[in-house]
Design an enzyme around this catalytic site. Structure first.
Site, mmCIF file in Angstrom:
data_model
loop_
_atom_site.group_PDB
_atom_site.id
_atom_site.type_symbol
_atom_site.label_atom_id
_atom_site.label_comp_id
_atom_site.label_asym_id
_atom_site.label_seq_id
_atom_site.Cartn_x
_atom_site.Cartn_y
_atom_site.Cartn_z
ATOM 1 N N SER A 254 47.929 32.856 31.378
ATOM 2 C CA SER A 254 46.568 32.359 31.582
ATOM 3 C C SER A 254 45.814 32.334 30.266
ATOM 4 O O SER A 254 46.136 33.068 29.324
ATOM 5 C CB SER A 254 45.814 33.254 32.569
ATOM 6 O OG SER A 254 45.381 34.452 31.941
ATOM 7 N N ASP A 255 44.789 31.487 30.170
ATOM 8 C CA ASP A 255 43.838 31.640 29.091
ATOM 9 C C ASP A 255 42.962 32.841 29.438
ATOM 10 O O ASP A 255 42.958 33.329 30.569
ATOM 11 C CB ASP A 255 43.014 30.363 28.896
ATOM 12 C CG ASP A 255 42.478 30.241 27.473
ATOM 13 O OD1 ASP A 255 42.432 31.268 26.760
ATOM 14 O OD2 ASP A 255 42.107 29.125 27.058
ATOM 15 N N ASN A 256 42.232 33.322 28.455
ATOM 16 C CA ASN A 256 41.522 34.584 28.583
ATOM 17 C C ASN A 256 40.661 34.661 29.844
ATOM 18 O O ASN A 256 39.717 33.893 30.013
ATOM 19 C CB ASN A 256 40.649 34.795 27.335
ATOM 20 C CG ASN A 256 39.907 36.111 27.370
ATOM 21 O OD1 ASN A 256 40.394 37.078 27.946
ATOM 22 N ND2 ASN A 256 38.732 36.146 26.761
ATOM 23 N N ASN A 257 41.049 35.591 30.734
ATOM 24 C CA ASN A 257 40.239 35.927 31.906
ATOM 25 C C ASN A 257 40.166 34.807 32.942
ATOM 26 O O ASN A 257 39.300 34.826 33.822
ATOM 27 C CB ASN A 257 38.813 36.288 31.447
ATOM 28 C CG ASN A 257 38.123 37.262 32.380
ATOM 29 O OD1 ASN A 257 38.768 38.021 33.088
ATOM 30 N ND2 ASN A 257 36.810 37.217 32.384
ATOM 31 N N ASP A 258 41.060 33.809 32.861
ATOM 32 C CA ASP A 258 40.874 32.604 33.663
ATOM 33 C C ASP A 258 41.344 32.713 35.109
ATOM 34 O O ASP A 258 40.924 31.912 35.941
ATOM 35 C CB ASP A 258 41.545 31.408 32.986
ATOM 36 C CG ASP A 258 40.624 30.740 31.995
ATOM 37 O OD1 ASP A 258 39.441 31.130 31.931
ATOM 38 O OD2 ASP A 258 41.065 29.837 31.274
#
Length: 715
Positions: A254-258
């Site tokens: 995932s991209d950060n916190n997505d």
């Protein structure tokens, strides 16, 4: 907490966790431990993996090694790393082989620091919106150029053939899948809304090549939703397209916190558990949370553990993610090197620094050179004024240099424009330095000092542009003028009447109309890395002949955005297809760049002027250096399907080659035309070659006046 037995979770920054951190009771983890254990027993990769887990250091139970990460967009995102030119400058070299060399060196630095996974390259195609702060992270506005640069980046980082993911290579991550920059307001993470045709013609090609050609090991989805579906829950693309159609066999991070943002930003999941299940089912294998508490992750919480306990049928999604992560760790040799120690530090080597300088010199683009002001003749100059907010070294308290661009590490040294010029001229030429105004200042208080420095100098070097304070991730703008009072500074210095060279150090195209109209010489340097000043000084004084070309079009104003060479036909000749009171054309177009020498194109020809739809032929052209110095030329080939069954772009780049020519030397450059670069997506979105006439254009930029054309018939 079940994340301590699995590795579908990655917490980055201050929280990097692995199974080795497990301190929870066996009963709490029982369902997960059984899942992982049974998976290990059934692994078909190699029986060796099971044997190694038995001999590995405490897991406590499973002995799974950790996989450490970094960013490596233009060098490792760590202190002591070699910092190369930013991605937009790398694209400006038009030389994929240099990018492959760069990432081969980056991978070695990574391995020395016990890093095995990098969140690069950025394969986003910038679709003409310079408001977007992450323009600098892309290779440009053309899908073919981004594809070639991206494949080279991945192959250098991961290796090929027998070298694939060996001890000198690491995993690459292609991002941000897909259509991420195509948002409506130029704002990072804004929703994307586009036709299926545009998605497949412009944004998909780099990712498809990353999977099918470069065998990329990891893919990161974008923050945004695409046509109403957040990327982190889009199973049709993450599983259906990537895995089932393209054959991707790596893992998705995932991209950060997505994953959590499926709840907190997109408001589709009602809670963390729903968000986690949506991500897992869509195919997101690893949840990345940078610099935040584990509570920001959807995958690592007791609620999800309880959900899996109550519904064992969901464990199959855990199994597939674990399998993909284990496969990557096995390929990287992590199980074979459990217990191996590394320096855990980065050392930038002289050969890497030399490569960074070589790339920097190749990236510099000459936009204007009236009266051949450049290169400067040291024999005729006694004094130089070096002026501007980007002239001297700036360093933040944390050690970072803002003129390196986003995602830059901290190099062992940085050479500014001022220092580079001082080193080049020594004591033979007097340097008069004045800042003029800080980059973000609205005060003209320093103008008097700058004007005085210019008045007592033979020539003025104005170092302007932007920095990580004005451009980069999260630094989107509602205008693209020079920040602060820089334009006023240019006007004040111009009134003095001295010869001026503007050196742009920036991450996005800027509307520099006054400069383009009034200043005789302009160098676009982007962010050139740790050797910026040396590369610029060598170019100013002719030791380096600039050969870079623009990979993004320069708008005349923010109202012209989006501006790109990828245009469709409009009201040609009627007057309706133009702005009424301003120029529609870009200030500087895609593919444009001058040289200290001149090049002549001739003898454009086709090996076969007519081919079958599944055939191929060669187009060739002669290029001659008609000037007095050695120079590089980037030869560009564009294709247009003249009468197609669906709307087409006026031209699309389908080939390029950077060549070096001595004075008077002629070289023949050839490109293959085939069913790949002559194809289109028809009305049913099938990729086909249609019979008919094609216009093949070859030249020095995307401008019509810079191209020679020839017709190809496909039967």
């Amino acid at each position: 907490m079940y994340y301590k037995s699995l590795f579908i979770i990655l917490l980055a920054g201050s929280h990097i966790v692995s199974s080795q951190n497990n301190t929870n009771s066996k009963s709490e983890n029982s369902i997960i431990d059984k899942s992982v254990a049974s998976l290990l027993d059934k692994m078909t990769l190699d029986e060796k993996i099971a044997e190694l887990t038995q001999d590995a250091p405490t897991n406590e139970r499973l002995g799974i090694p950790i996989m450490n990460y970094s960013e490596c967009l233009h060098g490792l995102w760590l202190p002591g790393a070699t910092v190369y030119p930013q991605a937009i400058a790398l694209g400006g070299t038009w030389e994929p082989e240099l990018i492959r060399e760069m990432t081969t060196d980056i991978a070695k630095e990574a391995r020395a620091a016990n890093l095995t996974h990098c969140y690069s390259p950025n394969l986003d195609v910038i679709s003409g919106d310079a408001r977007y702060g992450r323009v600098e992270e892309s290779y440009g506005e053309d899908p073919y150029l981004v594809t070639r640069m991206g494949v080279a980046f991945i192959e250098g980082l991961q290796g090929k053939g027998d070298e694939y993911l060996d001890e000198n290579h690491i995993l690459a991550t292609a991002k941000h899948f897909v259509g991420y920059p195509e948002n409506r307001r130029g704002i990072n993470g804004g929703f994307s809304d586009m036709s299926e045709r545009r998605l497949y013609e412009v944004f998909m090609p780099p990712f498809e090549a990353a999977v099918k050609e470069a065998k990329v090991g990891s893919i990161m989805p974008g923050h945004q939703d695409l046509n109403g579906i957040p990327m982190h829950m889009d199973g049709e693309l993450l599983t259906g397209l990537l895995r089932e159609q393209w054959g991707f066999d790596g893992f998705i991070v995932s991209d950060n916190n997505d994953v959590l943002r499926l709840n907190s930003m997109h408001y589709i999941a009602k809670n963390k558990t729903e968000a986690a299940l949506l991500g897992l089912k869509a195919g997101v294998d690893m949840d990345l949370v940078i610099g935040k508490s584990p509570e920001y992750s959807s995958y690592i919480n007791h609620v999800l553990l309880d959900t899996l306990t109550n519904n064992p049928s969901l464990v199959k999604y855990v199994d597939q993610s674990v399998s993909r992560i284990l496969r990557a760790k096995y390929k990287l040799g992590l199980f074979e090197n459990i217990g191996k120690t590394y320096p855990d530090s980065v050392v930038s080597k002289p050969e890497s620094q030399a490569l960074a300088l070589k790339i920097a010199k190749k990236a510099i683009t000459l936009l204007k050179n009236d009266g051949d002001l450049l290169p400067l003749d040291r024999k005729k100059i006694k004094s130089i004024a070096v002026i501007g907010p980007n002239a001297a070294e700036v360093r933040f308290p944390n050690g970072k240099y803002p003129q390196l661009g986003g995602y830059a590490g901290i190099p062992p040294y940085y050479i500014s424009v001022l220092e580079g010029i001082q080193n080049k001229v020594g004591k033979n030429i007097k340097i008069n330095y004045a800042e003029g105004a800080p980059l973000k200042s609205t005060s003209t208080e320093g103008f008097a000092e700058a004007i005085a420095a210019a008045k007592k100098s033979d020539v003025v070097i104005l170092a302007l542009g932007g920095s990580t304070e004005t451009c980069g991730e999260g630094l989107d703008r509602d205008n693209i003028d020079l920040f602060g009072v820089q334009n006023e500074l240019v006007e004040a210095i111009h009134k003095i009447g001295k010869p001026i060279v503007v050196v742009l150090i920036n991450g996005r195209p800027l509307s520099i109309n006054y400069i383009a109209e009034n200043i005789p010489a302009i160098l676009e340097t982007w962010y050139l890395g740790m050797n910026s000043g040396e590369a610029i000084a060598e170019t100013l004084f002719g030791d380096n002949n600039p050969g870079g070309k623009l990979t993004v079009s320069f708008p005349r104003s923010v109202g012209q955005i989006p501006v790109t060479y990828l245009e469709r036909p409009d009201f040609v000749g009627s007057g309706k297809g133009q702005y009424k009171f301003s120029d529609k054309s870009p200030l500087f177009p895609f593919g444009f760049g001058l040289s200290y020498t001149r090049f002549e194109y001739s003898n454009l020809k086709l090996l076969n002027a007519s081919i079958a739809i599944d055939g191929k032929t060669i187009v060739s052209v002669d290029i001659k250096n008609t000037g007095a110095v050695v120079g590089d030329e980037v030869v560009q080939m564009y294709v247009r399907d003249d009468f197609a069954s669906v709307g087409r772009y006026n031209k699309m780049l389908k080939g390029f080659d950077r060549i070096t020519l001595k004075p008077g030397e002629t070289k023949t450059v050839s490109f293959e035309l085939n069913s790949d670069n002559l194809s289109l997506y028809d009305k049913d979105m099938q990729k086909v070659v249609e019979p008919g006439d094609f216009t093949i254009s070859v030249g020095s930029s995307s401008l019509e006046k810079d191209l020679k054309t020839i017709k190809l018939e496909v039967k």
